[in-house]
Design a protein around this motif. Structure first.
Motif, PDB file in Angstrom:
ATOM      1  N   SER A 139      -1.012 -10.563  -1.099  1.00  0.00           N
ATOM      2  CA  SER A 139      -2.198 -11.970  -0.817  1.00  0.00           C
ATOM      3  C   SER A 139      -2.183 -12.891  -1.608  1.00  0.00           C
ATOM      4  CB  SER A 139      -3.203 -11.416   0.036  1.00  0.00           C
ATOM      5  OG  SER A 139      -3.161  -9.976   0.601  1.00  0.00           O
ATOM      6  N   ILE A 140      -2.783 -12.725  -3.321  1.00  0.00           N
ATOM      7  CA  ILE A 140      -3.039 -13.405  -4.255  1.00  0.00           C
ATOM      8  C   ILE A 140      -1.907 -13.649  -4.593  1.00  0.00           C
ATOM      9  CG2 ILE A 140      -4.673 -13.033  -6.060  1.00  0.00           C
ATOM     10  CD1 ILE A 140      -6.200 -12.673  -3.695  1.00  0.00           C
ATOM     11  N   LYS A 141      -1.461 -14.676  -4.842  1.00  0.00           N
ATOM     12  CA  LYS A 141      -0.709 -14.931  -5.923  1.00  0.00           C
ATOM     13  C   LYS A 141      -0.431 -16.553  -6.658  1.00  0.00           C
ATOM     14  CE  LYS A 141       2.994 -13.449  -2.917  1.00  0.00           C
ATOM     15  NZ  LYS A 141       3.935 -11.688  -4.137  1.00  0.00           N
ATOM     16  N   ALA A 142      -2.063 -16.838  -6.343  1.00  0.00           N
ATOM     17  CA  ALA A 142      -2.053 -17.859  -6.847  1.00  0.00           C
ATOM     18  C   ALA A 142      -3.165 -18.178  -7.929  1.00  0.00           C
ATOM     19  CB  ALA A 142      -3.300 -18.990  -5.494  1.00  0.00           C
ATOM     20  N   GLN A 143      -2.359 -18.900  -9.023  1.00  0.00           N
ATOM     21  CA  GLN A 143      -3.696 -19.105 -10.000  1.00  0.00           C
ATOM     22  C   GLN A 143      -5.299 -19.109  -9.047  1.00  0.00           C
ATOM     23  OE1 GLN A 143      -3.193 -18.404 -13.485  1.00  0.00           O
ATOM     24  NE2 GLN A 143      -1.323 -17.862 -13.091  1.00  0.00           N
ATOM     25  N   ASN A 144      -6.542 -18.746 -10.052  1.00  0.00           N
ATOM     26  CA  ASN A 144      -7.652 -18.801 -10.593  1.00  0.00           C
ATOM     27  C   ASN A 144      -8.138 -18.610  -8.815  1.00  0.00           C
ATOM     28  OD1 ASN A 144      -7.629 -20.237 -13.106  1.00  0.00           O
ATOM     29  ND2 ASN A 144      -6.694 -21.750 -11.361  1.00  0.00           N
ATOM     30  N   SER A 145      -7.275 -17.506  -8.327  1.00  0.00           N
ATOM     31  CA  SER A 145      -7.971 -17.144  -7.207  1.00  0.00           C
ATOM     32  C   SER A 145      -9.657 -15.980  -7.554  1.00  0.00           C
ATOM     33  CB  SER A 145      -7.027 -15.750  -6.476  1.00  0.00           C
ATOM     34  OG  SER A 145      -6.052 -16.510  -6.168  1.00  0.00           O
ATOM     35  N   ASP A 146     -10.677 -16.254  -6.519  1.00  0.00           N
ATOM     36  CA  ASP A 146     -12.112 -15.274  -6.692  1.00  0.00           C
ATOM     37  C   ASP A 146     -11.271 -13.994  -5.212  1.00  0.00           C
ATOM     38  OD1 ASP A 146     -14.223 -14.458  -5.864  1.00  0.00           O
ATOM     39  OD2 ASP A 146     -15.035 -16.483  -6.094  1.00  0.00           O
ATOM     40  N   VAL A 147     -12.045 -13.166  -5.716  1.00  0.00           N
ATOM     41  CA  VAL A 147     -11.373 -11.387  -5.309  1.00  0.00           C
ATOM     42  C   VAL A 147     -12.655 -11.172  -4.845  1.00  0.00           C
ATOM     43  CG1 VAL A 147      -9.413 -10.121  -4.570  1.00  0.00           C
ATOM     44  CG2 VAL A 147      -9.284 -12.427  -5.747  1.00  0.00           C
ATOM     45  N   CYS A 148     -13.078 -10.632  -4.386  1.00  0.00           N
ATOM     46  CA  CYS A 148     -14.045  -9.480  -3.873  1.00  0.00           C
ATOM     47  C   CYS A 148     -13.502  -8.260  -3.306  1.00  0.00           C
ATOM     48  CB  CYS A 148     -15.198  -9.899  -3.172  1.00  0.00           C
ATOM     49  SG  CYS A 148     -16.594  -8.961  -3.419  1.00  0.00           S
ATOM     50  N   ILE A 149     -13.892  -6.675  -3.847  1.00  0.00           N
ATOM     51  CA  ILE A 149     -13.465  -5.904  -2.823  1.00  0.00           C
ATOM     52  C   ILE A 149     -14.706  -5.364  -2.320  1.00  0.00           C
ATOM     53  CG2 ILE A 149     -12.530  -3.382  -2.859  1.00  0.00           C
ATOM     54  CD1 ILE A 149     -10.417  -5.543  -4.146  1.00  0.00           C
ATOM     55  N   ASN A 150     -14.653  -5.132  -0.740  1.00  0.00           N
ATOM     56  CA  ASN A 150     -15.756  -5.143   0.044  1.00  0.00           C
ATOM     57  C   ASN A 150     -15.631  -3.651  -0.229  1.00  0.00           C
ATOM     58  OD1 ASN A 150     -18.291  -4.476   1.213  1.00  0.00           O
ATOM     59  ND2 ASN A 150     -17.332  -5.860   3.454  1.00  0.00           N
ATOM     60  N   LEU A 151     -16.872  -2.460  -0.742  1.00  0.00           N
ATOM     61  CA  LEU A 151     -16.471  -1.010  -0.762  1.00  0.00           C
ATOM     62  C   LEU A 151     -18.080  -0.653  -0.002  1.00  0.00           C
ATOM     63  CD1 LEU A 151     -16.414   0.240  -4.263  1.00  0.00           C
ATOM     64  CD2 LEU A 151     -14.049  -0.655  -2.062  1.00  0.00           C
ATOM     65  N   ASP A 152     -18.078  -1.757   1.173  1.00  0.00           N
ATOM     66  CA  ASP A 152     -18.949  -1.185   2.660  1.00  0.00           C
ATOM     67  C   ASP A 152     -19.050   0.401   3.028  1.00  0.00           C
ATOM     68  OD1 ASP A 152     -22.133  -1.308   3.492  1.00  0.00           O
ATOM     69  OD2 ASP A 152     -20.436  -2.520   4.650  1.00  0.00           O
ATOM     70  N   ARG A 153     -17.905   0.096   3.114  1.00  0.00           N
ATOM     71  CA  ARG A 153     -16.996   1.283   4.661  1.00  0.00           C
ATOM     72  C   ARG A 153     -16.231   2.031   3.696  1.00  0.00           C
ATOM     73  NH1 ARG A 153     -14.591  -1.903   9.304  1.00  0.00           N
ATOM     74  NH2 ARG A 153     -14.572  -3.867   7.541  1.00  0.00           N
ATOM     75  N   LEU A 154     -16.545   2.190   2.896  1.00  0.00           N
ATOM     76  CA  LEU A 154     -15.486   2.997   1.658  1.00  0.00           C
ATOM     77  C   LEU A 154     -16.566   4.154   1.605  1.00  0.00           C
ATOM     78  CD1 LEU A 154     -12.782   3.542   0.486  1.00  0.00           C
ATOM     79  CD2 LEU A 154     -14.264   3.209  -2.188  1.00  0.00           C
ATOM     80  N   THR A 155     -15.777   5.548   2.327  1.00  0.00           N
ATOM     81  CA  THR A 155     -16.323   7.397   1.727  1.00  0.00           C
ATOM     82  C   THR A 155     -16.193   7.872   0.771  1.00  0.00           C
ATOM     83  OG1 THR A 155     -15.192   7.837   3.147  1.00  0.00           O
ATOM     84  CG2 THR A 155     -17.020   6.782   4.997  1.00  0.00           C
ATOM     85  N   TYR A 156     -15.071   7.155   0.156  1.00  0.00           N
ATOM     86  CA  TYR A 156     -14.412   8.380  -0.780  1.00  0.00           C
ATOM     87  C   TYR A 156     -13.606   7.832  -2.035  1.00  0.00           C
ATOM     88  CZ  TYR A 156     -12.227  12.285  -3.324  1.00  0.00           C
ATOM     89  OH  TYR A 156     -11.858  13.063  -4.395  1.00  0.00           O
ATOM     90  N   ILE A 157     -14.074   8.463  -3.172  1.00  0.00           N
ATOM     91  CA  ILE A 157     -13.080   7.525  -3.628  1.00  0.00           C
ATOM     92  C   ILE A 157     -12.736   8.313  -5.161  1.00  0.00           C
ATOM     93  CG2 ILE A 157     -15.077   6.194  -6.180  1.00  0.00           C
ATOM     94  CD1 ILE A 157     -13.093   3.756  -6.440  1.00  0.00           C
ATOM     95  N   ASP A 158     -11.695   8.584  -5.588  1.00  0.00           N
ATOM     96  CA  ASP A 158     -11.802   9.526  -6.558  1.00  0.00           C
ATOM     97  C   ASP A 158     -10.288   8.599  -8.044  1.00  0.00           C
ATOM     98  OD1 ASP A 158      -8.049   8.885  -5.858  1.00  0.00           O
ATOM     99  OD2 ASP A 158      -8.263  10.982  -5.564  1.00  0.00           O
ATOM    100  N   SER A 159      -9.810   9.074  -8.640  1.00  0.00           N
ATOM    101  CA  SER A 159      -9.669   8.195 -10.487  1.00  0.00           C
ATOM    102  C   SER A 159      -8.422   7.730 -10.164  1.00  0.00           C
ATOM    103  CB  SER A 159      -9.515   9.547 -11.170  1.00  0.00           C
ATOM    104  OG  SER A 159      -8.464  10.702 -10.805  1.00  0.00           O
ATOM    105  N   SER A 160      -7.548   8.345  -9.176  1.00  0.00           N
ATOM    106  CA  SER A 160      -6.460   7.617  -8.342  1.00  0.00           C
ATOM    107  C   SER A 160      -6.930   5.677  -8.212  1.00  0.00           C
ATOM    108  CB  SER A 160      -5.862   8.107  -7.537  1.00  0.00           C
ATOM    109  OG  SER A 160      -4.868   8.991  -7.492  1.00  0.00           O
ATOM    110  N   SER A 216      -0.274  -2.673  -2.976  1.00  0.00           N
ATOM    111  CA  SER A 216       0.126  -3.462  -2.457  1.00  0.00           C
ATOM    112  C   SER A 216       0.072  -5.034  -1.731  1.00  0.00           C
ATOM    113  CB  SER A 216       1.558  -2.935  -1.060  1.00  0.00           C
ATOM    114  OG  SER A 216       1.624  -1.184  -1.609  1.00  0.00           O
ATOM    115  N   ALA A 217      -1.577  -4.685  -0.491  1.00  0.00           N
ATOM    116  CA  ALA A 217      -1.893  -5.669   0.095  1.00  0.00           C
ATOM    117  C   ALA A 217      -2.450  -6.742  -1.330  1.00  0.00           C
ATOM    118  CB  ALA A 217      -2.836  -5.007   0.524  1.00  0.00           C
ATOM    119  N   LEU A 218      -3.084  -6.267  -2.242  1.00  0.00           N
ATOM    120  CA  LEU A 218      -3.674  -6.855  -2.931  1.00  0.00           C
ATOM    121  C   LEU A 218      -3.050  -8.006  -4.019  1.00  0.00           C
ATOM    122  CD1 LEU A 218      -6.687  -7.252  -5.265  1.00  0.00           C
ATOM    123  CD2 LEU A 218      -4.674  -6.923  -6.052  1.00  0.00           C
ATOM    124  N   GLU A 219      -1.642  -7.681  -4.572  1.00  0.00           N
ATOM    125  CA  GLU A 219      -0.034  -8.514  -4.407  1.00  0.00           C
ATOM    126  C   GLU A 219       0.088  -9.152  -3.662  1.00  0.00           C
ATOM    127  OE1 GLU A 219       2.164  -5.401  -6.805  1.00  0.00           O
ATOM    128  OE2 GLU A 219       0.248  -5.444  -8.555  1.00  0.00           O
TER     129      GLU A 219
END
Length: 112
Positions: free
Chosen positions: A35-56, A30-33
């Motif tokens: 925020s990002i509506k324009a063509q040619n956007s440069d997007v970075c997902i900063n995972l510096d403070r991510l502690t866990y990720i699963d398959s979802s 939801s946050a990404l969609e």
């Protein structure tokens, strides 16, 4: 999970903190969609403070990449901690995503 969105001149950084899992992955979508509506956007997902990720969480990152690419944009992930990087390597995502080191992230997104 907390999501902070920073943008400057069609460049976006999404700072994630906490867990990216079945309970929080739709928040990132939801946050990404929203925020990002324009063509040619440069997007970075900063995972510096991510502690866990699963398959979802992995699935939503792939969907996010496809969404950004459908707008002719670029998306990368940055600052993977060793445990998160291991998940990316085991699942083969290191060849699918552009992955930035801390130094590369700071150089590319200086001024954020």
């Amino acid at each position: 999970m907390e999501i902070t969105v920073r943008n400057k001149e069609n460049k976006y950084v999404f700072d994630l903190e906490g867990s990216l899992d079945i309970y929080t992955s739709l928040d990132l979508k939801s946050a990404l969609e929203d925020s990002i509506k324009a063509q040619n956007s440069d997007v970075c997902i900063n995972l510096d403070r991510l502690t866990y990720i699963d398959s979802s969480g992995i699935g939503i990152l792939i969907k996010s990449l496809n969404y950004v690419q459908s707008l002719n944009g670029n998306m990368c992930v940055a600052n993977l901690k060793p445990a998160i990087e291991k998940v990316f390597k085991v699942s083969g995502l290191t060849t699918y995503f552009e992955i930035l080191s801390t130094d590369d992230f700071q150089t590319r997104y200086s001024g954020f």
